[in-house]
Design a protein around this motif. Sequence first.
Motif, PDB file in Angstrom:
ATOM      1  N   ALA A  70       5.881   3.797 -13.039  1.00  0.00           N
ATOM      2  CA  ALA A  70       4.715   3.728 -13.920  1.00  0.00           C
ATOM      3  C   ALA A  70       3.443   3.331 -13.195  1.00  0.00           C
ATOM      4  O   ALA A  70       2.333   3.642 -13.654  1.00  0.00           O
ATOM      5  N   ASP A  71       3.572   2.654 -12.056  1.00  0.00           N
ATOM      6  CA  ASP A  71       2.391   2.189 -11.325  1.00  0.00           C
ATOM      7  C   ASP A  71       1.976   3.123 -10.191  1.00  0.00           C
ATOM      8  O   ASP A  71       1.083   2.790  -9.405  1.00  0.00           O
ATOM      9  N   ALA A  72       2.589   4.294 -10.102  1.00  0.00           N
ATOM     10  CA  ALA A  72       2.274   5.217  -9.007  1.00  0.00           C
ATOM     11  C   ALA A  72       0.796   5.611  -9.009  1.00  0.00           C
ATOM     12  O   ALA A  72       0.195   5.793  -7.950  1.00  0.00           O
ATOM     13  N   SER A  73       0.205   5.727 -10.195  1.00  0.00           N
ATOM     14  CA  SER A  73      -1.189   6.163 -10.283  1.00  0.00           C
ATOM     15  C   SER A  73      -2.174   5.121  -9.760  1.00  0.00           C
ATOM     16  O   SER A  73      -3.357   5.417  -9.580  1.00  0.00           O
ATOM     17  N   LEU A  74      -1.696   3.903  -9.493  1.00  0.00           N
ATOM     18  CA  LEU A  74      -2.574   2.863  -8.967  1.00  0.00           C
ATOM     19  C   LEU A  74      -2.892   3.075  -7.497  1.00  0.00           C
ATOM     20  O   LEU A  74      -3.868   2.508  -6.987  1.00  0.00           O
ATOM     21  N   PHE A  75      -2.110   3.891  -6.812  1.00  0.00           N
ATOM     22  CA  PHE A  75      -2.200   3.984  -5.358  1.00  0.00           C
ATOM     23  C   PHE A  75      -2.611   5.384  -4.900  1.00  0.00           C
ATOM     24  O   PHE A  75      -2.378   6.379  -5.592  1.00  0.00           O
ATOM     25  N   ASP A  76      -3.198   5.426  -3.735  1.00  0.00           N
ATOM     26  CA  ASP A  76      -3.532   6.688  -3.087  1.00  0.00           C
ATOM     27  C   ASP A  76      -2.280   7.194  -2.387  1.00  0.00           C
ATOM     28  O   ASP A  76      -2.043   6.919  -1.204  1.00  0.00           O
ATOM     29  N   LEU A  77      -1.466   7.919  -3.120  1.00  0.00           N
ATOM     30  CA  LEU A  77      -0.184   8.368  -2.585  1.00  0.00           C
ATOM     31  C   LEU A  77      -0.356   9.379  -1.458  1.00  0.00           C
ATOM     32  O   LEU A  77       0.515   9.488  -0.588  1.00  0.00           O
ATOM     33  N   SER A  78      -1.453  10.091  -1.454  1.00  0.00           N
ATOM     34  CA  SER A  78      -1.686  11.047  -0.374  1.00  0.00           C
ATOM     35  C   SER A  78      -1.873  10.323   0.954  1.00  0.00           C
ATOM     36  O   SER A  78      -1.296  10.705   1.980  1.00  0.00           O
ATOM     37  N   SER A  79      -2.673   9.255   0.944  1.00  0.00           N
ATOM     38  CA  SER A  79      -2.881   8.482   2.173  1.00  0.00           C
ATOM     39  C   SER A  79      -1.588   7.821   2.625  1.00  0.00           C
ATOM     40  O   SER A  79      -1.287   7.782   3.825  1.00  0.00           O
ATOM     41  N   LEU A  80      -0.821   7.305   1.665  1.00  0.00           N
ATOM     42  CA  LEU A  80       0.446   6.659   2.010  1.00  0.00           C
ATOM     43  C   LEU A  80       1.434   7.684   2.577  1.00  0.00           C
ATOM     44  O   LEU A  80       2.140   7.401   3.561  1.00  0.00           O
ATOM     45  N   SER A  81       1.472   8.862   1.998  1.00  0.00           N
ATOM     46  CA  SER A  81       2.359   9.915   2.497  1.00  0.00           C
ATOM     47  C   SER A  81       1.956  10.335   3.905  1.00  0.00           C
ATOM     48  O   SER A  81       2.822  10.547   4.765  1.00  0.00           O
ATOM     49  N   VAL A 109       9.842   2.384   7.330  1.00  0.00           N
ATOM     50  CA  VAL A 109       9.382   0.999   7.325  1.00  0.00           C
ATOM     51  C   VAL A 109       7.964   0.973   7.881  1.00  0.00           C
ATOM     52  O   VAL A 109       7.666   1.615   8.890  1.00  0.00           O
ATOM     53  N   LEU A 110       7.079   0.238   7.208  1.00  0.00           N
ATOM     54  CA  LEU A 110       5.676   0.131   7.602  1.00  0.00           C
ATOM     55  C   LEU A 110       5.345  -1.323   7.923  1.00  0.00           C
ATOM     56  O   LEU A 110       5.754  -2.230   7.189  1.00  0.00           O
ATOM     57  N   ASN A 111       4.618  -1.534   8.999  1.00  0.00           N
ATOM     58  CA  ASN A 111       4.203  -2.877   9.389  1.00  0.00           C
ATOM     59  C   ASN A 111       2.991  -3.274   8.559  1.00  0.00           C
ATOM     60  O   ASN A 111       1.900  -2.736   8.737  1.00  0.00           O
ATOM     61  N   ILE A 112       3.187  -4.219   7.638  1.00  0.00           N
ATOM     62  CA  ILE A 112       2.112  -4.633   6.729  1.00  0.00           C
ATOM     63  C   ILE A 112       0.930  -5.198   7.502  1.00  0.00           C
ATOM     64  O   ILE A 112      -0.232  -4.814   7.271  1.00  0.00           O
ATOM     65  N   LYS A 119      -5.708   0.568   6.894  1.00  0.00           N
ATOM     66  CA  LYS A 119      -5.193   1.470   5.870  1.00  0.00           C
ATOM     67  C   LYS A 119      -5.298   0.781   4.499  1.00  0.00           C
ATOM     68  O   LYS A 119      -4.448  -0.046   4.143  1.00  0.00           O
ATOM     69  N   PRO A 120      -6.329   1.109   3.724  1.00  0.00           N
ATOM     70  CA  PRO A 120      -6.528   0.444   2.426  1.00  0.00           C
ATOM     71  C   PRO A 120      -5.318   0.513   1.509  1.00  0.00           C
ATOM     72  O   PRO A 120      -5.046  -0.440   0.770  1.00  0.00           O
ATOM     73  N   VAL A 121      -4.552   1.608   1.547  1.00  0.00           N
ATOM     74  CA  VAL A 121      -3.417   1.730   0.646  1.00  0.00           C
ATOM     75  C   VAL A 121      -2.331   0.717   1.001  1.00  0.00           C
ATOM     76  O   VAL A 121      -1.629   0.208   0.110  1.00  0.00           O
ATOM     77  N   VAL A 122      -2.179   0.386   2.289  1.00  0.00           N
ATOM     78  CA  VAL A 122      -1.183  -0.607   2.694  1.00  0.00           C
ATOM     79  C   VAL A 122      -1.627  -1.996   2.261  1.00  0.00           C
ATOM     80  O   VAL A 122      -0.818  -2.788   1.755  1.00  0.00           O
ATOM     81  N   LYS A 123      -2.898  -2.296   2.432  1.00  0.00           N
ATOM     82  CA  LYS A 123      -3.428  -3.582   1.968  1.00  0.00           C
ATOM     83  C   LYS A 123      -3.258  -3.717   0.455  1.00  0.00           C
ATOM     84  O   LYS A 123      -2.866  -4.775  -0.054  1.00  0.00           O
ATOM     85  N   GLN A 124      -3.526  -2.631  -0.270  1.00  0.00           N
ATOM     86  CA  GLN A 124      -3.370  -2.651  -1.719  1.00  0.00           C
ATOM     87  C   GLN A 124      -1.915  -2.861  -2.115  1.00  0.00           C
ATOM     88  O   GLN A 124      -1.616  -3.617  -3.055  1.00  0.00           O
ATOM     89  N   LEU A 125      -1.004  -2.208  -1.409  1.00  0.00           N
ATOM     90  CA  LEU A 125       0.420  -2.393  -1.688  1.00  0.00           C
ATOM     91  C   LEU A 125       0.846  -3.838  -1.461  1.00  0.00           C
ATOM     92  O   LEU A 125       1.601  -4.407  -2.253  1.00  0.00           O
ATOM     93  N   ALA A 126       0.366  -4.443  -0.366  1.00  0.00           N
ATOM     94  CA  ALA A 126       0.711  -5.834  -0.068  1.00  0.00           C
ATOM     95  C   ALA A 126       0.207  -6.762  -1.168  1.00  0.00           C
ATOM     96  O   ALA A 126       0.935  -7.661  -1.625  1.00  0.00           O
ATOM     97  N   GLU A 127      -1.012  -6.557  -1.599  1.00  0.00           N
ATOM     98  CA  GLU A 127      -1.586  -7.397  -2.661  1.00  0.00           C
ATOM     99  C   GLU A 127      -0.855  -7.169  -3.983  1.00  0.00           C
ATOM    100  O   GLU A 127      -0.614  -8.117  -4.737  1.00  0.00           O
ATOM    101  N   VAL A 157       5.800  -8.447   8.654  1.00  0.00           N
ATOM    102  CA  VAL A 157       6.638  -7.958   7.557  1.00  0.00           C
ATOM    103  C   VAL A 157       6.757  -6.438   7.618  1.00  0.00           C
ATOM    104  O   VAL A 157       5.746  -5.722   7.654  1.00  0.00           O
ATOM    105  N   GLY A 158       7.975  -5.960   7.629  1.00  0.00           N
ATOM    106  CA  GLY A 158       8.239  -4.529   7.552  1.00  0.00           C
ATOM    107  C   GLY A 158       8.504  -4.146   6.106  1.00  0.00           C
ATOM    108  O   GLY A 158       9.476  -4.603   5.500  1.00  0.00           O
ATOM    109  N   LEU A 159       7.607  -3.350   5.540  1.00  0.00           N
ATOM    110  CA  LEU A 159       7.790  -2.881   4.162  1.00  0.00           C
ATOM    111  C   LEU A 159       8.687  -1.653   4.183  1.00  0.00           C
ATOM    112  O   LEU A 159       8.318  -0.605   4.721  1.00  0.00           O
ATOM    113  N   VAL A 160       9.868  -1.772   3.604  1.00  0.00           N
ATOM    114  CA  VAL A 160      10.841  -0.684   3.593  1.00  0.00           C
ATOM    115  C   VAL A 160      10.680   0.118   2.310  1.00  0.00           C
ATOM    116  O   VAL A 160      10.794  -0.426   1.205  1.00  0.00           O
ATOM    117  N   LEU A 161      10.400   1.402   2.467  1.00  0.00           N
ATOM    118  CA  LEU A 161      10.267   2.320   1.339  1.00  0.00           C
ATOM    119  C   LEU A 161      11.391   3.340   1.427  1.00  0.00           C
ATOM    120  O   LEU A 161      11.556   3.998   2.459  1.00  0.00           O
TER     121      LEU A 161
END
Length: 306
Positions: A70-81, A109-112, A119-127, A157-161
């Motif tokens: 449900a929260d997918a629309s909060l993020f820039d999925l193109s940049s994250l992809s 895995v992404l290094n936060i 990368k604004p999308v990574v900062k947003q994900l962390a927050e 921190v390694g963020l595992v997706l």
Amino acid sequence: MGKKRTRNPDDDVAMTDEVPAQTKKNNNGGDSSDSDDDMDIVNVDFELFNYDPTIDFHGVRTLLRQLLDADASLFDLSSLSDLIVEQNTVGSTCKVDDKANDAYAFLTVLNIQEHSPTKPVVKQLAEYLADRATKSQDETLAKVVPEVLLGEGKQQVGLVLAERLLNMPAEVIPPMWSCMIDEIEAAVEDKEPYEFTHYLVLSRTYLEVESTLNQTERKNKRSKATGELQYFHPEDEEMRKFATAAGSFEYTKEGQAAVADSKRAFQEMGIKPVGFMMLIEAEKFPKAVQGITEYVATGGMSMEIS
């Protein structure tokens, strides 16, 4: 099945393994759930590949949308992809038949701390994850996750997706995780930024809820949770045994999206998706992956809901 360990992103040849899937057919050649007389075994080759930016963008983006729900629309999925598929020496896609096909599953895995400044999308994900953790019922998760994600300490921190299509065979899961462990070790040897202190695994779970069939009532009240936490990814239940903290959280937009009756887990029940995260210390992460392997080998993992 397992992708070859390699530091060359162009060498993404995968070793394959046959995973049997059973389908029932009637005498006319159509699918049938009523006849047990004729049983065909369909051998499917699932292959693991390194990411290819020219092929995998859309498939990864689709699976990210499923993961974030449900929260997918909060993020820039193109940049994250883009970030995921460009990081093509760590992580895998799982496909059938050919590398050029869309991924059935992905893991990365992404290094936060490495990516947040640029990368604004990574900062947003962390927050976002720090905020969701504070609202979790798990007190340890609520305290520790914001500290390791946003603190000023030396945590890495390694963020595992990880996400996959529903009802993927359980056998494809351990090789993806094992390959990533090998690739992280190789990356650390090459002085790349993958020497983590913690791993934060983002996943999805669900609760059984009362099915509200009346459309008017559904718009006026949330579905009431009636059951225990269930796992879209059964391996999460095993992996959380190695976690410092783990817990579910509600999506920020959950109240705006009704639980679909088409996703009912039982005849008179529906499902309410909720987010799930696990914080695992780096020294325990290989053991957690080994736990998944043993769990699958002993038949502990059942099929997922559809």
